[in-house]
Design a protein around this motif. Structure first.
Motif, mmCIF file in Angstrom:
data_model
loop_
_atom_site.group_PDB
_atom_site.id
_atom_site.type_symbol
_atom_site.label_atom_id
_atom_site.label_comp_id
_atom_site.label_asym_id
_atom_site.label_seq_id
_atom_site.Cartn_x
_atom_site.Cartn_y
_atom_site.Cartn_z
ATOM 1 N N VAL A 177 19.182 -26.202 4.094
ATOM 2 C CA VAL A 177 18.462 -27.298 4.744
ATOM 3 C C VAL A 177 19.303 -27.854 5.888
ATOM 4 O O VAL A 177 18.801 -28.104 6.997
ATOM 5 C CB VAL A 177 18.132 -28.411 3.729
ATOM 6 C CG1 VAL A 177 17.726 -29.694 4.452
ATOM 7 C CG2 VAL A 177 17.009 -27.970 2.809
ATOM 8 N N LEU A 178 20.593 -28.056 5.647
ATOM 9 C CA LEU A 178 21.476 -28.547 6.702
ATOM 10 C C LEU A 178 21.528 -27.579 7.869
ATOM 11 O O LEU A 178 21.417 -27.972 9.039
ATOM 12 C CB LEU A 178 22.886 -28.771 6.139
ATOM 13 C CG LEU A 178 23.032 -29.839 5.049
ATOM 14 C CD1 LEU A 178 24.458 -29.854 4.519
ATOM 15 C CD2 LEU A 178 22.651 -31.208 5.585
ATOM 16 N N LEU A 179 21.710 -26.291 7.562
ATOM 17 C CA LEU A 179 21.782 -25.275 8.604
ATOM 18 C C LEU A 179 20.509 -25.242 9.440
ATOM 19 O O LEU A 179 20.552 -25.125 10.674
ATOM 20 C CB LEU A 179 22.036 -23.902 7.973
ATOM 21 C CG LEU A 179 22.114 -22.705 8.927
ATOM 22 C CD1 LEU A 179 23.266 -22.873 9.908
ATOM 23 C CD2 LEU A 179 22.269 -21.405 8.136
ATOM 24 N N ALA A 180 19.372 -25.365 8.792
ATOM 25 C CA ALA A 180 18.087 -25.295 9.492
ATOM 26 C C ALA A 180 17.915 -26.419 10.495
ATOM 27 O O ALA A 180 17.173 -26.275 11.472
ATOM 28 C CB ALA A 180 16.945 -25.317 8.489
ATOM 29 N N ARG A 217 11.986 -25.887 8.324
ATOM 30 C CA ARG A 217 11.546 -26.938 9.248
ATOM 31 C C ARG A 217 10.046 -27.200 9.130
ATOM 32 O O ARG A 217 9.600 -28.351 9.234
ATOM 33 C CB ARG A 217 11.902 -26.555 10.684
ATOM 34 C CG ARG A 217 13.390 -26.648 10.991
ATOM 35 C CD ARG A 217 13.645 -26.505 12.468
ATOM 36 N NE ARG A 217 15.005 -26.855 12.825
ATOM 37 C CZ ARG A 217 15.402 -27.151 14.049
ATOM 38 N NH1 ARG A 217 14.525 -27.149 15.047
ATOM 39 N NH2 ARG A 217 16.652 -27.448 14.308
ATOM 40 N N ALA A 218 9.292 -26.147 8.917
ATOM 41 C CA ALA A 218 7.838 -26.302 8.833
ATOM 42 C C ALA A 218 7.415 -26.961 7.526
ATOM 43 O O ALA A 218 6.537 -27.825 7.503
ATOM 44 C CB ALA A 218 7.164 -24.944 8.986
ATOM 45 N N LEU A 219 8.047 -26.561 6.413
ATOM 46 C CA LEU A 219 7.634 -27.046 5.099
ATOM 47 C C LEU A 219 8.346 -28.332 4.680
ATOM 48 O O LEU A 219 7.817 -29.102 3.880
ATOM 49 C CB LEU A 219 7.878 -25.963 4.045
ATOM 50 C CG LEU A 219 7.103 -24.657 4.233
ATOM 51 C CD1 LEU A 219 7.478 -23.655 3.145
ATOM 52 C CD2 LEU A 219 5.602 -24.917 4.224
ATOM 53 N N GLY A 220 9.573 -28.521 5.162
ATOM 54 C CA GLY A 220 10.312 -29.725 4.805
ATOM 55 C C GLY A 220 11.181 -29.580 3.576
ATOM 56 O O GLY A 220 11.669 -30.579 3.044
ATOM 57 N N TYR A 221 11.416 -28.356 3.132
ATOM 58 C CA TYR A 221 12.267 -28.128 1.963
ATOM 59 C C TYR A 221 12.729 -26.673 1.959
ATOM 60 O O TYR A 221 12.228 -25.838 2.716
ATOM 61 C CB TYR A 221 11.521 -28.431 0.660
ATOM 62 C CG TYR A 221 10.308 -27.553 0.433
ATOM 63 C CD1 TYR A 221 10.423 -26.317 -0.195
ATOM 64 C CD2 TYR A 221 9.044 -27.964 0.851
ATOM 65 C CE1 TYR A 221 9.318 -25.504 -0.407
ATOM 66 C CE2 TYR A 221 7.933 -27.175 0.652
ATOM 67 C CZ TYR A 221 8.067 -25.933 0.022
ATOM 68 O OH TYR A 221 6.975 -25.128 -0.166
ATOM 69 N N ALA A 222 13.694 -26.370 1.084
ATOM 70 C CA ALA A 222 14.183 -25.000 0.905
ATOM 71 C C ALA A 222 14.146 -24.648 -0.568
ATOM 72 O O ALA A 222 14.325 -25.510 -1.433
ATOM 73 C CB ALA A 222 15.612 -24.866 1.430
ATOM 74 N N VAL A 223 13.905 -23.379 -0.845
ATOM 75 C CA VAL A 223 13.961 -22.854 -2.211
ATOM 76 C C VAL A 223 15.048 -21.784 -2.254
ATOM 77 O O VAL A 223 15.089 -20.894 -1.412
ATOM 78 C CB VAL A 223 12.620 -22.248 -2.646
ATOM 79 C CG1 VAL A 223 12.733 -21.651 -4.055
ATOM 80 C CG2 VAL A 223 11.518 -23.299 -2.607
#
Length: 304
Positions: A177-180, A217-223
């Motif tokens: 998330v930080l990297l994105a 960035r589009a979804l607002g989260y990472a899995v």
């Protein structure tokens, strides 16, 4: 050498060329054993410690007498501190003050402490409600740093990431998330020299990381699925300050079996809500459209 050498010149600048080292740092010969790295760092810190809210600016003589060192040694230390932007010299007042680098470091500490104090109750409650481990992660140079961790009462825990531990930005939900959300220049720097595979599922290629960046960035989260350690999964969301800048990420982590398609959407919703709430506590005002994560139908956060 006194403070009255020149009303417009730093006393360090008054030294002869023989008293300088490469890069313009003032140096003087020191007795054997008098210039060890540890001693030099301790003396430099002693100089910085003399500045306070009551005494934000000091003369050369005040600094030299305050640390109890010779003027030649004080010259050398101040030269090194000025070179590193830890100290500034005002030619008008002929006084020294703390430099911009100290301000930047202080800002990092301030934000980190604020994040920690404002996130504790929120993340502790989140861990108990979900039964997973909750984290707060921040950038730390070229890697990510875990500054908070809260375990639930569940007997099954992911033990890899502890407070104070670092990991590459390309591995794990919160670091990704930080990297994105890095600027393009910073993102390129990380990809060029600081990408590392922690498992066979880690994202390391430029194409994979570009796709991951766009999706986060589009979804607002990472899995994250097994890209940090095998059989462990996580979901992560951004934390923004009052300017809207992403300054941290929160995440929930647990064993793979607990992050299946039937439970994943609720975990995503919980971590995004936590990220938004912590952002609000830092002064960020989000639009109504950002209040709920966009969870595509059937999304399971599969391996890449």
């Amino acid at each position: 050498m006194s403070d009255s050498i020149d009303s417009t010149r730093d006393p360090i600048d008054g030294m002869s060329d023989s008293g300088r080292a490469a890069g313009g740092l003032a140096v003087q010969a020191s007795p054997a054993g008098d210039d060890s790295p540890v001693r030099s760092v301790s003396r430099a810190m002693a100089i910085l410690d003399q500045f306070s809210l009551e005494r934000p600016e000091l003369t050369f003589t005040e600094i030299s007498s305050g640390i109890g060192l010779t003027k030649s040694t004080t010259h050398r230390l101040l030269g090194a501190l000025r070179h590193e932007e830890m100290i500034e010299y005002d030619p008008v007042s002929r006084r020294y003050r703390l430099g911009l680098r100290v301000f930047r470091l202080g800002s990092v500490v301030s934000k980190t402490m604020e994040l920690a104090t404002r996130s504790d109750a929120l993340l502790e409650e989140l861990a108990e409600e979900t039964g997973e481990t909750a984290f707060v992660v921040v950038p730390d140079g070229d890697v990510s740093l875990c500054i908070r961790r809260f375990d639930s009462r569940s007997e099954l825990r992911v033990l890899f990431l502890e407070v104070g531990k670092r990991q590459p930005f390309n591995c794990g939900a919160a670091p990704r998330v930080l990297l994105a959300h890095f600027s393009q220049r910073r993102w390129e720097e990380i990809l060029a020299s600081h990408v590392r595979a922690m498992t066979g599922h880690s994202l390391v290629s430029r194409a994979a990381l570009e796709g991951d960046r766009a999706e986060i960035r589009a979804l607002g989260y990472a899995v994250s699925r097994e890209d940090v350690t095998l059989h462990a999964c996580a979901v992560g969301a951004p934390v923004r300050d009052h300017t809207g800048q992403v300054v941290a990420a929160v995440s929930l982590s647990g064993i793979e079996q607990r992050f299946g398609p039937e439970r994943l959407p609720s975990l995503i919703e919980a971590i995004v809500a936590a990220g938004l709430e912590l952002s609000h506590r830092l002064g960020y005002v989000a639009g109504a459209a950002a209040s709920r994560p966009a969870v595509p139908a059937g999304r399971t956060g599969g391996r890449r």
